[in-house]
Enzyme design. Structure first.
Site, PDB file in Angstrom:
ATOM      1  CB  SER A 140      -0.961  -0.044   1.190  1.00  0.00           C
ATOM      2  OG  SER A 140      -1.992   0.905   1.045  1.00  0.00           O
ATOM      3  CG  ASP A 268      -6.984  -1.737  -3.954  1.00  0.00           C
ATOM      4  OD1 ASP A 268      -7.618  -1.089  -3.093  1.00  0.00           O
ATOM      5  OD2 ASP A 268      -5.794  -2.042  -3.827  1.00  0.00           O
ATOM      6  CG  HIS A 296      -5.865  -2.015  -0.111  1.00  0.00           C
ATOM      7  ND1 HIS A 296      -5.253  -1.289  -1.117  1.00  0.00           N
ATOM      8  CD2 HIS A 296      -5.211  -1.687   1.032  1.00  0.00           C
ATOM      9  CE1 HIS A 296      -4.283  -0.551  -0.601  1.00  0.00           C
ATOM     10  NE2 HIS A 296      -4.230  -0.793   0.708  1.00  0.00           N
TER      11      HIS A 296
END
Length: 325
Positions: A140, A268, A296
């Site tokens: 991320s 996502d 995600h």
């Protein structure tokens, strides 16, 4: 370009993919030792290792970079540590400044384009362990930081290889995506975590005086407002748009010179599909593993009853190719 990931039976929804690992593996199971490094600007960085590091060309070191408000206790970090250790690799986890519930010393903290800190730590590690190959995996926010770092360093990168998972490579697009629909639940959760982190830091009167008004709840309403009030001014950006433009890694991916794997899911819930690069937007050293599903930092395969964490096989396999087995 496309990577064959099949979501677990019963976990096809992007939100289930995103949330299931946090629910199924909520408690950390690998103990680590914390190491503190004094930075050149008078702050400190924490690094965690599950085992003592040593210099060896046969045992490469993998530096893990967590996501926004993550830490060594995050389930995706714990799972990857376990798999890398089982394959004979060394592991170190860098905490971005202020993460891990220990406030840093300066008003500044960390942000999505903060490539200076991992670059600084990597230089320390290469001096301490000069014969040990170094790779990195970022998740991320940490994934965007890693890609930006790789692109900025180009041929001079200390890394042998890199992997970025669910990286917000276009921060403009991502700030809009996470402010829509159910994704706003994730936004509220992350902003509340950031508010708590700032409150811990504000226990120091000098730091509190240097911060924007943390009692103004409107500044925590969405990421654009938070980044305009906190992230941008505390880290040398003119405003939120300047920050999002200069910190996004997508425009820089053509400059990456090390073997790099980008893993991303089109569904996502944090990241707009327009943020995903195409083959013409990356260098020939970048492999795009783009799946239709995965959420995600999810990518849970198998079944609801017997889940298999696909990232924990795919990433070590890529690193083995680059690091020589």
């Amino acid at each position: 370009m496309s990577e064959k990931f099949v979501p677990a039976i019963g976990l096809g929804n992007c939100h289930l993919q995103t949330l299931f690992p946090r629910i199924n593996r909520p408690a950390p199971w690998i103990a680590t030792r914390e190491h503190w490094f004094e930075t050149d600007d008078g702050d400190r960085l924490a690094m965690h290792t599950p085992r003592a590091l040593f210099d060896s060309p046969r045992h490469p070191l993998v530096l893990l970079l967590h996501g926004l408000e993550g830490s060594v206790t995050s389930s995706y970090i714990q799972g990857m540590m376990q798999q890398l250790l089982e394959r004979g690799l060394q592991v170190a986890v860098m905490h971005f400044r202020g993460c891990g519930e220990t406030p840093n010393r300066l008003p500044r903290a960390y942000h999505s384009g903060d490539s200076d800190d991992p670059r600084w730590l990597a230089a320390k590690l290469t001096r301490l362990y000069p014969n040990t190959p170094l790779a990195a995996v970022g998740y991320s926010l940490g994934g965007n930081v890693l890609l930006k770092w790789l692109a900025e360093d180009g041929d001079s990168s200390p890394l042998v290889a890199g992997v970025a998972v669910s990286a917000p490579m276009d921060l403009h697009a991502c700030s809009h995506r996470i402010n829509r629909g159910f994704s706003r639940v994730y936004q509220r959760h992350l902003l509340e975590s950031l508010r708590k982190s700032l409150n811990r830091k504000a226990q120091d009167p000098q730091l509190r005086a240097a911060l924007p008004d943390i009692t103004d709840k409107n500044l925590f309403a969405d990421f654009r407002r938070f980044d305009d009030a906190f992230t941008a001014p505390l880290h040398g950006f003119r405003n939120v748009d300047d920050y999002y433009t200069r910190a996004s890694s997508k425009p820089l991916l053509g400059h990456v010179r090390r073997p790099t794997l980008i893993i991303h899911a089109i569904d996502d819930p944090f990241i707009c599909p327009s943020a995903i690069p195409g083959p013409g937007e990356v260098s020939d050293t970048v492999e795009l593993a783009i799946s239709a599903n995965g959420g995600h930092v999810g990518f849970v395969a198998g079944s609801l009853w017997r889940p298999r964490y696909w990232l924990e096989s795919r990433i070590p396999a890529f690193l083995a190719e680059q690091l020589g087995g």
